[in-house]
Each structure stands twice: as C-alpha cells, then as structure tokens.
Write a protein that holds these residues in place. Structure first.
Motif, PDB file in Angstrom:
ATOM      1  N   ALA A 155       0.564  -1.137  -0.130  1.00  0.00           N
ATOM      2  CA  ALA A 155      -0.008  -0.100   0.072  1.00  0.00           C
ATOM      3  C   ALA A 155       0.951   1.314   0.079  1.00  0.00           C
ATOM      4  CB  ALA A 155      -0.860   0.031   1.053  1.00  0.00           C
ATOM      5  N   PHE A 158       2.309   1.841  -3.478  1.00  0.00           N
ATOM      6  CA  PHE A 158       1.408   2.302  -4.449  1.00  0.00           C
ATOM      7  C   PHE A 158       1.057   3.664  -4.234  1.00  0.00           C
ATOM      8  CE2 PHE A 158      -3.240   2.196  -5.843  1.00  0.00           C
ATOM      9  CZ  PHE A 158      -3.176   1.804  -7.320  1.00  0.00           C
ATOM     10  N   LYS A 175      -7.136   2.874 -12.069  1.00  0.00           N
ATOM     11  CA  LYS A 175      -6.552   2.472 -10.911  1.00  0.00           C
ATOM     12  C   LYS A 175      -7.658   1.698  -9.836  1.00  0.00           C
ATOM     13  CE  LYS A 175      -6.660   7.244  -9.231  1.00  0.00           C
ATOM     14  NZ  LYS A 175      -5.893   8.670  -9.009  1.00  0.00           N
ATOM     15  N   HIS A 177      -7.837  -0.238  -5.661  1.00  0.00           N
ATOM     16  CA  HIS A 177      -6.889  -0.707  -4.419  1.00  0.00           C
ATOM     17  C   HIS A 177      -7.215  -2.229  -4.344  1.00  0.00           C
ATOM     18  CE1 HIS A 177      -6.270   3.559  -4.160  1.00  0.00           C
ATOM     19  NE2 HIS A 177      -5.247   3.308  -3.095  1.00  0.00           N
ATOM     20  N   ASP A 178      -8.186  -2.778  -5.172  1.00  0.00           N
ATOM     21  CA  ASP A 178      -8.576  -4.152  -4.967  1.00  0.00           C
ATOM     22  C   ASP A 178      -8.900  -4.609  -6.235  1.00  0.00           C
ATOM     23  OD1 ASP A 178      -9.554  -6.596  -4.166  1.00  0.00           O
ATOM     24  OD2 ASP A 178     -10.813  -5.726  -2.831  1.00  0.00           O
ATOM     25  N   LYS A 204      -3.263  -3.836  -5.482  1.00  0.00           N
ATOM     26  CA  LYS A 204      -3.265  -2.710  -6.060  1.00  0.00           C
ATOM     27  C   LYS A 204      -2.966  -2.697  -7.488  1.00  0.00           C
ATOM     28  CE  LYS A 204      -3.150  -2.450  -1.431  1.00  0.00           C
ATOM     29  NZ  LYS A 204      -2.854  -3.626  -0.583  1.00  0.00           N
TER      30      LYS A 204
END
Length: 222
Positions: A155, A158, A175, A177-178, A204
């Motif tokens: 994280a 990222f 983009k 995050h999951d 990510k």
C-alpha cells in the motif's frame, strides 16, 4: 527475495537464442531481432515467467521482452516459453537501472511492473522501479500514449507511486486498490499474486499513459 544460486542456469540460457546477452547492440532495432514489425512490450522483473508466457500466448502479434538480472529466474521463464513453443518472447539478463541504454526513442509500446521491491526505507526509495528517476528513463523509449501497467501488494509503495507518475506527467487510465474485486477485465495473475491472494492481501493496480507532450528526458545513469 534471496535466490539460491544455480550453477546450471546461465549455461542453459546461453544455449537459447531467445536470451539476448548483448542488448545494447540492438537499441532501436528490436523489431529486427524479432523479425517482424509487431509492437514491443517489456516486463521489468519477470519472476518465474508465468505472467509473460501467458501474455505472449494470448497475443502472438505482440513482441515481449522480459528483463531480469537473475539467471535463476530467467531460466524458468525460458522453460515456460519453450513449453508453449512461443517465438514472440525474448529475455534480457541485465540490471534494470541501465534500461534506457537498451531501447531507442519511441521503441516500446507498453511496460509491465509487477510486484517490484517496495524498498520501504526512505533512503532507498530511489531504487523503486516507479521512482521518478526510473520514470524519466522510461520516457526516453516509451511511445507517446504508451502505457505502464503497475501491480503491487504494498500500500505505501502504491500511494507513493501514484504521486510519482503524476509528478512525471503521466495520465491516469485506471486504478484500483482491490484488483480482484474491481471491474478490470483480462488480468493475468503472477506467481506472487497467487501467493498474496491466498494470504488475503488486496492487490493494487494502475495503468498510466505517457502524455503526447512529455519532453524527452535525459537518459543518463540512474
């Protein structure tokens, strides 16, 4: 990741023409190496090759180049490529820091960076493959509107990388995050990705595009 040295790996690589040990000689001539005019995509750090072998099998009219310094990894890439009888993959054993010396202006259409070392210590951030120093180098050979696809489990890396790309003038294309719960289609899982998924870690992912007005960056050493 600390790799156990395999004395047989480099000799096996040296026997196969798919492994290019003199990449600097082919700058601006990579389509000649492949013997066609198909687009060139580059993976920086290739693990054991599951990702690039699947990509190449799905897209026979794209030329793929896997770059990694470790013969102990590249030998598995080579084996996967040969098992599938693919002729659209080459491998370069080299340090990625020198990548701008290998490709010419406007020569590469897409770059993949999958699960690179996050280098969490701040004094090591310049070693990240998404650091501005590297992005400047990529801009010297990435086509206008060419893309960089980036995946990570980390994280902080990222978050910092999103800032790096913005600072260097890249456009956000996508983009999340999951990744595995997103609407993105066509993802190919890497070996690391499979491991992280088993651990419940969210992946990510982001796509960035080189803007048409980005100026030519200096290609000096990183």
């Amino acid at each position: 990741m600390r790799l156990r040295k395999k004395e047989w790996a480099k000799p096996e690589l040296e026997k196969d023409h798919k492994v290019v040990f003199n990449p600097l000689e082919h700058k601006e001539k990579w389509q000649d190496v492949f013997g066609n005019e198909y687009p060139i995509h580059v993976e920086l750090g290739c693990g054991r090759g599951s990702f690039i072998a699947q990509l190449a099998e799905r897209n026979p009219k794209i030329n793929y180049i896997a770059v990694d310094i470790h013969p102990e990894l590249l030998v598995y890439v080579l084996r996967k490529v040969n098992e599938r009888d693919l002729d659209n993959v080459k491998m370069i054993p080299m340090y990625i820091e020198k990548i701008a010396d290998v490709f010419g202006w406007d020569e590469v259409e897409k770059i993949y960076i999958n699960f690179c070392n996050p280098w969490p210590n701040k004094r090591h951030h310049k070693r990240r493959l998404t650091h501005p120093n590297f992005l400047k180098a990529y801009k010297t050979f990435l086509k206008n509107k060419g893309e960089i696809w980036f995946k990570t489990d980390d994280a902080p890396l990222f978050a910092d990388s999103l800032e790096y790309f913005q600072a260097e003038g890249f456009e956000d294309v996508y983009k999340t995050h999951d990744l595995h719960q997103s609407d993105f289609k066509g993802n190919i899982r890497t070996e690391y990705e499979e491991k992280f998924c088993e651990q419940g870690v969210k992946i990510k992912f982001a796509q960035f595009r080189k803007g048409v007005n980005l100026s030519l960056a200096s290609s000096g050493n990183i």
